[in-house]
Each structure stands twice: as structure tokens, then as C-alpha cells.
Design an enzyme around this catalytic site. Structure first.
Site, PDB file in Angstrom:
ATOM      1  N   GLN A 197     -11.333 -26.108  -0.890  1.00  0.00           N
ATOM      2  CA  GLN A 197     -11.885 -27.095  -0.515  1.00  0.00           C
ATOM      3  C   GLN A 197     -11.464 -27.022   0.979  1.00  0.00           C
ATOM      4  O   GLN A 197     -12.047 -27.738   1.465  1.00  0.00           O
ATOM      5  CB  GLN A 197     -10.937 -28.359  -1.045  1.00  0.00           C
ATOM      6  CG  GLN A 197     -10.993 -28.356  -2.463  1.00  0.00           C
ATOM      7  CD  GLN A 197     -12.326 -28.424  -3.332  1.00  0.00           C
ATOM      8  OE1 GLN A 197     -13.033 -29.290  -2.670  1.00  0.00           O
ATOM      9  NE2 GLN A 197     -12.717 -27.531  -3.984  1.00  0.00           N
ATOM     10  N   LYS A 256     -10.477 -37.939   9.051  1.00  0.00           N
ATOM     11  CA  LYS A 256     -11.856 -37.364   9.466  1.00  0.00           C
ATOM     12  C   LYS A 256     -12.536 -37.988  10.482  1.00  0.00           C
ATOM     13  O   LYS A 256     -13.419 -37.491  11.108  1.00  0.00           O
ATOM     14  CB  LYS A 256     -12.741 -37.517   8.093  1.00  0.00           C
ATOM     15  CG  LYS A 256     -12.209 -36.522   6.991  1.00  0.00           C
ATOM     16  CD  LYS A 256     -13.348 -36.720   5.866  1.00  0.00           C
ATOM     17  CE  LYS A 256     -14.343 -36.002   6.239  1.00  0.00           C
ATOM     18  NZ  LYS A 256     -15.565 -36.008   4.901  1.00  0.00           N
ATOM     19  N   PHE A 266      -9.304 -34.482   2.458  1.00  0.00           N
ATOM     20  CA  PHE A 266      -9.977 -35.590   1.740  1.00  0.00           C
ATOM     21  C   PHE A 266     -10.021 -35.401   0.352  1.00  0.00           C
ATOM     22  O   PHE A 266      -9.380 -35.744  -0.261  1.00  0.00           O
ATOM     23  CB  PHE A 266     -11.239 -36.010   2.592  1.00  0.00           C
ATOM     24  CG  PHE A 266     -11.957 -37.089   1.654  1.00  0.00           C
ATOM     25  CD1 PHE A 266     -11.256 -37.919   0.848  1.00  0.00           C
ATOM     26  CD2 PHE A 266     -13.558 -36.960   1.808  1.00  0.00           C
ATOM     27  CE1 PHE A 266     -12.065 -38.863   0.182  1.00  0.00           C
ATOM     28  CE2 PHE A 266     -14.215 -37.783   1.029  1.00  0.00           C
ATOM     29  CZ  PHE A 266     -13.734 -38.915   0.252  1.00  0.00           C
ATOM     30  N   VAL A 326     -19.754 -38.056   0.119  1.00  0.00           N
ATOM     31  CA  VAL A 326     -18.588 -38.404  -0.821  1.00  0.00           C
ATOM     32  C   VAL A 326     -17.652 -39.438   0.116  1.00  0.00           C
ATOM     33  O   VAL A 326     -17.302 -39.396   1.185  1.00  0.00           O
ATOM     34  CB  VAL A 326     -17.692 -37.158  -1.013  1.00  0.00           C
ATOM     35  CG1 VAL A 326     -16.325 -37.642  -2.096  1.00  0.00           C
ATOM     36  CG2 VAL A 326     -18.478 -35.766  -1.623  1.00  0.00           C
ATOM     37  N   TYR A 349     -22.826 -26.103  10.649  1.00  0.00           N
ATOM     38  CA  TYR A 349     -22.201 -26.418   9.562  1.00  0.00           C
ATOM     39  C   TYR A 349     -22.868 -26.013   8.196  1.00  0.00           C
ATOM     40  O   TYR A 349     -22.451 -25.494   7.392  1.00  0.00           O
ATOM     41  CB  TYR A 349     -21.631 -27.937   9.398  1.00  0.00           C
ATOM     42  CG  TYR A 349     -20.939 -28.532   7.908  1.00  0.00           C
ATOM     43  CD1 TYR A 349     -19.717 -28.041   8.020  1.00  0.00           C
ATOM     44  CD2 TYR A 349     -21.817 -29.074   7.386  1.00  0.00           C
ATOM     45  CE1 TYR A 349     -19.216 -28.328   6.598  1.00  0.00           C
ATOM     46  CE2 TYR A 349     -21.204 -29.491   6.023  1.00  0.00           C
ATOM     47  CZ  TYR A 349     -20.051 -28.978   5.630  1.00  0.00           C
ATOM     48  OH  TYR A 349     -19.706 -29.385   4.407  1.00  0.00           O
ATOM     49  N   GLN A 409      -1.595 -35.516   8.977  1.00  0.00           N
ATOM     50  CA  GLN A 409      -2.163 -34.980   7.561  1.00  0.00           C
ATOM     51  C   GLN A 409      -1.160 -34.923   6.521  1.00  0.00           C
ATOM     52  O   GLN A 409      -1.793 -35.140   5.202  1.00  0.00           O
ATOM     53  CB  GLN A 409      -3.361 -33.943   7.617  1.00  0.00           C
ATOM     54  CG  GLN A 409      -4.749 -34.448   8.374  1.00  0.00           C
ATOM     55  CD  GLN A 409      -5.585 -33.293   8.048  1.00  0.00           C
ATOM     56  OE1 GLN A 409      -6.291 -32.759   9.166  1.00  0.00           O
ATOM     57  NE2 GLN A 409      -5.969 -33.209   6.784  1.00  0.00           N
TER      58      GLN A 409
END
Length: 330
Positions: free
Chosen positions: A75, A177, A11, A169, A139, A39
Site C-alpha cells: 500500500q 494526507k 491511510f 477512498v 502519478y 504518522q
């Protein structure tokens, strides 16, 4: 002299590629894991010099195979707050990042990486200081622990190291996602599929649809990354949100009214959206009660001190643009 972007098919990584391309930057090495072959779509309209699998890249980067690297935008990560496999999460998010940090410091490459507001957990103060960091899931812990690693490295670092704690975001190129896509994305898809939007009901003292998050447009996230790319003398860990907390109700209403505007229909108030059946609520999931951030809002003081002066898009502006993009992409 290349720029490297890990998570390039994801993303934020793919939006960063677009922002770099708009500057005329095309000598870019894209790094990711395309096990989910779909993707590739996030890379198809980007101009890049090369693509590497994330595992192949790690060793080659450590050897210095890419010559002079202008910056590494890291990222890539497992971004699921629902992932319960701690070994996988720590290897993918923490250990992998540690190796990239070590190599970047040895090579003198500016290292700009994605941290997360998940490090703050259920706190009410969102400031870049240890006493406010209490992650609720593995996470968040993986991001928190790497931030601690960076803090220890910064005093001796001879090249730039920047961590950006992303808040909520939203924007183009996030559909892969699934459940982890933004509230705005899910509201739009529900409205298109079911003709109505359904949000979580009351929980933790917040009314139905009243949970508060700091929603930030992905275009703004890319701009902040490029700000630090342009100022390699600035290092540290910084919050990256809009600096405003907005309710899920406000997101849903922004989506509903954006779709209505595109159909030349007048906007609705929250009450009108509920009374007309366009907005409803369901019971808050039991599985999320102990690990849910009911409120986030970025403290932007350090970001502003680091020289970033641009305004952030309002929720209404950002969601309207996103809905137009989703309509074009359907």
C-alpha cells in the site's frame, strides 16, 4: 508466518492493519517511511510484530529474511496527483513496486497492491482494459506503468498477484494526507472551522459542485483486500469503487446533514444548504484544469466475477460513520 503491509502508517495501510487485527492477525510486519513522525499515530493502536523502514525492508525481503510470508499487501506509494517530480514518482511508485513484485514472484508470496483509478484519466469508461487507460499526470502514469508490468508477469506467475484500482477512498486515518485527503474530510474540516463548506465551481460542462466521482469507504476497501487474501487462487487487476458516481454537492450535503444529525438538527436539502450559506462555491483553479478527473465510476464486473459479493456502503452511510469518527477524534 507473517503478513507484511507496506504503507502501514498511511491511510489505507493503517485501516488494513485494523481489519487484520479484528480477525486476530497480529504477526504483521509494518513497513513505511516515518520521516513524518506524526504518522506514528496511525500505528499506535495496531498490534504488530515489527516495524521496518521501507528502504531497509526492500533488501531484506529480496533475501528471504522473513521466512514464510502469507501475503504482502503493498500500500506504500506517493499518492499526490499534484507531485511534479517525475523522477521521484517513478522511483517511489514504479521501481520500488517492481522490485517487490520480482521478489514476491521468486519467493512465491501472494502480492496484493494498490493501483489507482488515476490510470483512466479523463475517459468515460472505467474498465480494466488497455484502451481505456490514459493517465493525466505522472502519478497516474506511475500506476499505469506498473499495471502493465503486472500484466506481462501474470501469465507466468506461480503465486497470486492482485492489483486493486482504488477510486475516491474516504474514511478514518487520512488527516496526514493534507490536500490529498478526501472531499468528505475537507468538507468536515471546513464546516468545523468556518461554519460553511466551499466547493469548486463550474468546469468542463459540470455545474458548481457537480463533478462526479466514485466515492468508496475505506472499510470497504479493506474488506475487498481481505477477500483476495482469502482466495489466493484469484489474480488480476480489479477496480475497487462503489460502482456509483456521486457529486461533490452530495458529499458536502452528507457531511452537513451528518453534523446536523449529531447536533439533533433536521436535515437540509441542497437548496436549503446553499440558501442558508452552509454551502458555497469558488472559481475552479486554473492549475487543475488540464489534469482533473471530472467524472469517475468503477465498472465492477471483474470484481464481481472474482467472487466479491458484499454490498458497498452508500455515500450517506459511509459519510455519517466517518463524521462520527472525526467528532470522537477531535
Amino acid at each position: 508466518m507473517s503478513i507484511i503491509v507496506t504503507g502501514a502508517a498511511g491511510f489505507i495501510g493503517s485501516n488494513l492493519l485494523q481489519a487484520l487485527n479484528r480477525r486476530g492477525e497480529t504477526d504483521i510486519i509494518a513497513v513505511d517511511d516515518l520521516t513524518d513522525g506524526e504518522q506514528f499515530r496511525n500505528l499506535a493502536d495496531a498490534d504488530i510484530a515489527d516495524y521496518l523502514d521501507q528502504n531497509d525492508f526492500l533488501e531484506r525481503y529480496a533475501r528471504g529474511d522473513f521466512g514464510t510470508v502469507r501475503a504482502l499487501f503493498h500500500q506504500g506509494a506517493c499518492a499526490s496527483t499534484l507531485e511534479s517530480n517525475g523522477r521521484y514518482m517513478m522511483e517511489n511508485n514504479y521501481r520500488y513496486s517492481c522490485r517487490l513484485l520480482e521478489s514476491s514472484l521468486e519467493l512465491g508470496v501472494p502480492f496484493l497492491y494498490a493501483s489507482s483509478a488515476a490510470v483512466y484519466g479523463s475517459g468515460r469508461t472505467f474498465r480494466e482494459a488497455r484502451q481505456y487507460e490514459r493517465p493525466l499526470n505522472v502519478y497516474g502514469y506511475s500506476k499505469f506503468l506498473f499495471d502493465q508490468r503486472v500484466r506481462r508477469a501474470l501469465p507466468q506467475a506461480r503465486s497470486q498477484v492482485v492489483g486493486l484500482r482504488y477510486f475516491n477512498v474516504y474514511g478514518p486515518r487520512e488527516e496526514h494526507k493534507g490536500r490529498m485527503a478526501s472531499v468528505a474530510y475537507h468538507c468536515y474540516q471546513q464546516l468545523r472551522r468556518d461554519g460553511r463548506v466551499e466547493l469548486f465551481g463550474e468546469h468542463g460542462g459540470f455545474p458548481p459542485g457537480g463533478h462526479l466521482r466514485d466515492f468508496v469507504a475505506v472499510e470497504d476497501v479493506a474488506r475487498v483486500n481481505l477477500h483476495f487474501f482469502d482466495h489466493p487462487q484469484r489474480s488480476g487487476i480489479f477496480n475497487l469503487g462503489s460502482g456509483q458516481a456521486r457529486t461533490f454537492n452530495e458529499v458536502a450535503l452528507a457531511v452537513i446533514n451528518s453534523v446536523r444529525a449529531n447536533a439533533d438538527q433536521p436535515p437540509l436539502s441542497l437548496q436549503q444548504a446553499v440558501e442558508s450559506g452552509l454551502l458555497g462555491y469558488r472559481e475552479f483553479p486554473e492549475s487543475l484544469r488540464a489534469r482533473y478527473q471530472s467524472h469517475t465510476c468503477a465498472d465492477l464486473e471483474l470484481l464481481r466475477e472474482a467472487g466479491y459479493r458484499d454490498d458497498f456502503q452508500s455515500l450517506e452511510e459511509g459519510v455519517a460513520g466517518y463524521c462520527r469518527w472525526l467528532a470522537r477524534s477531535a
